[in-house]
Design a protein around this motif. Structure first.
Motif, short mmCIF file in Angstrom:
data_model
loop_
_atom_site.label_atom_id
_atom_site.label_comp_id
_atom_site.label_asym_id
_atom_site.label_seq_id
_atom_site.Cartn_x
_atom_site.Cartn_y
_atom_site.Cartn_z
N MET A 117 -61.19 6.93 -11.67
CA MET A 117 -60.71 7.49 -12.90
C MET A 117 -61.61 8.35 -13.59
O MET A 117 -61.00 9.21 -14.24
CB MET A 117 -60.14 6.20 -13.81
N GLN A 167 -60.94 12.42 -14.66
CA GLN A 167 -61.33 12.63 -15.95
C GLN A 167 -62.39 13.79 -16.34
O GLN A 167 -62.21 14.70 -16.96
CB GLN A 167 -61.70 11.54 -16.94
N GLN A 171 -59.63 9.76 -4.87
CA GLN A 171 -58.42 9.38 -4.92
C GLN A 171 -57.76 9.13 -3.61
O GLN A 171 -57.00 8.12 -3.49
CB GLN A 171 -57.75 10.63 -5.72
#
Length: 99
Positions: free
Chosen positions: A67, A71, A51
């Motif tokens: 992403m 998750q 990130q």
């Protein structure tokens, strides 16, 4: 991230003093649970690093990869939280049993 318990490591864990992979002594469920917690922590750290790289606009890191990592870390954390809640509930049930 693999949260499944390995039956081969569990069979070695029930024998006192049995050594598992890497020379560490297996301690049954507590050892497996600790390994699962470390795996979840590692996944969260990896997701946070990805990130940061996306925020710094690193062209080598894709948004999709980031992403997916986020998750995976979230699902692992939720699974760990459910296991913890069930362990606390089981402990409470045992403590409330009349002998």
């Amino acid at each position: 991230m693999d949260l499944r318990l390995n039956p081969t490591s569990m069979s070695a864990a029930v024998r006192p003093g049995a050594a598992s992979q890497g020379g560490m002594v297996a301690t049954g469920f507590p050892g497996e649970f600790k390994a699962a917690l470390q795996s979840v922590s590692q996944a969260q750290n990896q997701a946070a690093a990805l990130q940061r790289q996306v925020q710094m606009e690193n062209p080598k890191v894709s948004l999709e990869e980031t992403m997916v990592a986020i998750q995976k870390a979230q699902i692992g954390f939720q699974a760990t939280l459910h296991v913890r809640n069930r362990m606390v509930q089981a402990y409470t049930d045992i403590m409330n049993m009349q002998v």
